[in-house]
Enzyme design. Structure first.
Site, short mmCIF file in Angstrom:
data_model
loop_
_atom_site.label_atom_id
_atom_site.label_comp_id
_atom_site.label_asym_id
_atom_site.label_seq_id
_atom_site.Cartn_x
_atom_site.Cartn_y
_atom_site.Cartn_z
N ALA A 63 0.84 -1.19 0.00
CA ALA A 63 0.00 0.00 0.00
C ALA A 63 0.88 1.25 0.00
O ALA A 63 2.08 1.19 0.26
CB ALA A 63 -0.92 -0.01 1.22
N GLY A 108 -0.17 -5.20 0.55
CA GLY A 108 -1.29 -5.18 -0.39
C GLY A 108 -0.97 -5.89 -1.68
O GLY A 108 -1.87 -6.45 -2.32
N GLU A 111 -1.62 -9.44 -1.00
CA GLU A 111 -3.07 -9.62 -0.92
C GLU A 111 -3.70 -9.63 -2.31
O GLU A 111 -4.65 -10.39 -2.56
CB GLU A 111 -3.69 -8.52 -0.05
CG GLU A 111 -3.33 -8.69 1.42
CD GLU A 111 -3.80 -7.53 2.27
OE1 GLU A 111 -4.56 -7.75 3.21
OE2 GLU A 111 -3.39 -6.38 1.99
N GLU A 131 2.85 -6.01 7.38
CA GLU A 131 2.08 -4.94 8.02
C GLU A 131 2.33 -4.84 9.52
O GLU A 131 2.26 -3.75 10.11
CB GLU A 131 0.58 -5.13 7.76
CG GLU A 131 0.14 -4.87 6.34
CD GLU A 131 0.19 -6.10 5.44
OE1 GLU A 131 -0.43 -6.05 4.37
OE2 GLU A 131 0.85 -7.10 5.83
#
Length: 257
Positions: A63, A108, A111, A131
């Site tokens: 992210a 991310g 993911e 994270e």
């Protein structure tokens, strides 16, 4: 889908291409463009399979932390469902989807790869959910999809330590499905989904729905869901063609109808 995410269609394969150099950081705009790309390839009947690709250097390194650092609890409480939903839109593409991973697939980016059906990984790639090192947890499906893919104990270890895994370990634990030299990643992804271009589109869709949906149900409910999808395929032209071809000892000519 003009700035950071492009959809390219060639020979029945739609490539969702991330283009936000240098690391394809997944800010809010990229997330929403991914959602729009998922809608586009879903709606296009000419797209029979999908590749998610970040380019030759990096898949997606996570992210946009600078964007997130400025957000309050209230901001993220409002944004988090849309963040998860953008990745879920990729997972719900009713066609075979493969992630072609070079460089890094972290946070991310990992993911996003988990939202695909398969992962083709470069030999020198690194994957992970770091994270925890930022004082948070994965928020776009990582805790759920990783645990379903590699098991809860291994997912807890990876998420709680935040460590990266190399391609060899990713393959061993089931996080990767194929490992190839970096320069061969995209071609290997094309090869993996290539046969689906002429497959029975409704049956492929039903297979994905049966497996993904069944994972959320108890066995009895999953079996009932499978039976419903199975019976529904008897209304398709491809089912008639497939069975006729079998009886007549010839190759089927599926039309996707």
């Amino acid at each position: 889908m003009d700035d950071f995410v492009r959809v390219e269609i060639r020979d029945g394969i739609g490539t969702i291409r991330l283009e936000r150099p240098p690391m394809n950081a997944l800010n809010t705009q990229v997330q929403e463009e991914l959602r729009a790309a998922a809608v586009a390839v879903t709606a296009d009947s000419g797209v029979r399979a999908v590749i998610v690709y970040g380019g030759e250097k990096v898949f997606a390194a996570g992210a946009d932390i600078k964007e997130m650092a400025a957000m309050s609890y209230a901001d993220m409480a409002e944004r988090a469902p849309a963040l998860s939903g953008a990745f879920d839109a990729i997972a719900r593409i009713p066609k075979p989807v493969v992630a072609a991973i070079t460089g890094y697939a972290l946070g991310g980016g990992c993911e996003l790869a988990l939202a695909c059906d398969w992962r083709v990984v470069a030999q020198d790639a690194k994957l992970g959910q770091p994270e925890i090192k930022l004082g948070v947890i994965p928020g776009a499906g990582g805790t759920q999809r990783l645990a379903r893919l590699v098991g809860p104990a291994r997912a807890k270890e990876l998420i709680m330590t935040g460590r990266m895994v190399d391609a060899a370990e990713a393959l061993r634990i089931g996080l990767a499905d194929r490992v190839v030299p970096a320069e061969q990643v995209y071609d290997a992804a094309v090869e993996l989904v290539g046969s689906f271009r002429t497959g029975a589109a409704h049956a492929l869709r039903a297979a994905k729905q049966a497996i993904d949906g069944g994972l959320e149900m108890d066995l009895a409910s999953g079996l009932a869901w499978e039976s419903q999808l199975f019976a529904g395929l008897f209304a398709t032209d491809d089912r008639r063609e497939g069975m006729a071809a079998f009886v007549e000892k010839r190759k089927p000519d599926f039309t996707g109808r």
